[in-house]
Design a protein around this motif. Structure first.
Motif, PDB file in Angstrom:
ATOM      1  N   ILE A  35       0.838  -1.203   0.000  1.00 61.29           N
ATOM      2  CA  ILE A  35       0.000   0.000   0.000  1.00 61.29           C
ATOM      3  C   ILE A  35       0.869   1.249   0.000  1.00 61.29           C
ATOM      4  CG2 ILE A  35      -1.606   1.347   1.401  1.00 61.29           C
ATOM      5  CD1 ILE A  35      -2.885  -1.350   2.202  1.00 61.29           C
ATOM      6  N   PHE A  36       1.885   1.290   0.865  1.00 58.53           N
ATOM      7  CA  PHE A  36       2.749   2.463   0.909  1.00 58.53           C
ATOM      8  C   PHE A  36       3.576   2.612  -0.358  1.00 58.53           C
ATOM      9  CE2 PHE A  36       2.284   2.210   5.640  1.00 58.53           C
ATOM     10  CZ  PHE A  36       1.594   3.397   5.756  1.00 58.53           C
ATOM     11  N   ASP A  37       3.920   1.504  -0.982  1.00 60.58           N
ATOM     12  CA  ASP A  37       4.653   1.561  -2.241  1.00 60.58           C
ATOM     13  C   ASP A  37       3.786   2.162  -3.344  1.00 60.58           C
ATOM     14  OD1 ASP A  37       6.997   1.098  -3.652  1.00 60.58           O
ATOM     15  OD2 ASP A  37       6.240  -0.788  -4.469  1.00 60.58           O
ATOM     16  N   ILE A  38       2.535   1.779  -3.397  1.00 58.65           N
ATOM     17  CA  ILE A  38       1.622   2.332  -4.402  1.00 58.65           C
ATOM     18  C   ILE A  38       1.332   3.799  -4.112  1.00 58.65           C
ATOM     19  CG2 ILE A  38      -0.744   2.152  -5.284  1.00 58.65           C
ATOM     20  CD1 ILE A  38      -0.418  -0.883  -4.972  1.00 58.65           C
ATOM     21  N   GLU A  39       1.301   4.169  -2.844  1.00 60.07           N
ATOM     22  CA  GLU A  39       1.108   5.586  -2.498  1.00 60.07           C
ATOM     23  C   GLU A  39       2.204   6.448  -3.121  1.00 60.07           C
ATOM     24  OE1 GLU A  39       1.192   5.876   1.684  1.00 60.07           O
ATOM     25  OE2 GLU A  39      -0.654   4.755   1.954  1.00 60.07           O
ATOM     26  N   ILE A  40       3.414   6.004  -3.030  1.00 56.71           N
ATOM     27  CA  ILE A  40       4.529   6.773  -3.584  1.00 56.71           C
ATOM     28  C   ILE A  40       4.390   6.898  -5.096  1.00 56.71           C
ATOM     29  CG2 ILE A  40       7.027   6.746  -3.946  1.00 56.71           C
ATOM     30  CD1 ILE A  40       7.247   5.493  -1.151  1.00 56.71           C
ATOM     31  N   ILE A  41       3.947   5.812  -5.739  1.00 54.14           N
ATOM     32  CA  ILE A  41       3.776   5.852  -7.189  1.00 54.14           C
ATOM     33  C   ILE A  41       2.693   6.854  -7.576  1.00 54.14           C
ATOM     34  CG2 ILE A  41       2.997   4.476  -9.160  1.00 54.14           C
ATOM     35  CD1 ILE A  41       4.388   2.091  -7.854  1.00 54.14           C
ATOM     36  N   ILE A  42       1.682   7.030  -6.750  1.00 53.62           N
ATOM     37  CA  ILE A  42       0.613   7.977  -7.058  1.00 53.62           C
ATOM     38  C   ILE A  42       1.007   9.401  -6.678  1.00 53.62           C
ATOM     39  CG2 ILE A  42      -1.759   8.610  -6.483  1.00 53.62           C
ATOM     40  CD1 ILE A  42      -2.358   5.619  -6.273  1.00 53.62           C
TER      41      ILE A  42
END
Length: 117
Positions: free
Chosen positions: A66-73
Motif C-alpha cells: 500500500i505504501f509503495d503504491i502511495e509513492i507511485i501515485i
C-alpha cells in the motif's frame, strides 16, 4: 586483408579461451547453505511442511504494498502542479492525502503496525 582477418580470428579465439577459463576458475563449486534457502517468506520451508502461514507477515507485506503504491501515485502529483488548475490540484491532493491518513489511523488502531506480537 586476408592476413588481417586471420590475425583477428586468432585474437578472438585466444580471448574466447581466456574467458572460458576465467569462467571455469571463478565458478563456485561449493553451495552455501544460507544462499540456497529462500528468504522473506515468513516461515522456514525446511522445517515442518504444514505450519500455518503467519498472518502478521502477511499484514506487513500488504502495508508495504500500500505504501509503495502511495509513492507511485504521489510522485506524478508534483509533476502535474504546473499543468492543472490550482483548486483542482489542491482538492485532489488533499483528498488523496486524507484517505491515506485515515487508512494509516485505521491500521494503527487495529494494531497492524506493531512489529512484535
Amino acid at each position: 586483408m586476408n592476413l588481417c582477418i586471420k590475425h583477428l580470428m586468432v585474437i578472438m579465439t585466444i580471448m574466447l579461451v581466456i574467458m572460458i577459463m576465467m569462467m571455469m576458475i571463478s565458478k563456485k563449486t561449493i553451495t552455501d547453505w544460507q544462499k540456497s534457502t529462500p528468504f522473506e517468506c515468513g516461515f522456514n520451508p525446511m522445517s515442518k511442511k504444514r505450519l500455518p502461514f503467519s498472518t502478521h507477515f502477511f499484514l506487513i507485506a500488504i502495508i508495504f504494498l500500500i505504501f509503495d503504491i502511495e509513492i507511485i501515485i504521489i510522485m506524478p502529483m508534483t509533476l502535474t502542479l504546473k499543468t492543472t488548475l490550482m483548486m483542482t490540484w489542491i482538492w485532489t491532493s488533499t483528498s488523496f492525502i486524507m484517505i491515506l491518513i485515515i487508512g494509516l489511523y485505521h491500521e494503527w488502531k487495529n494494531g497492524m503496525l506493531k512489529w512484535t506480537k
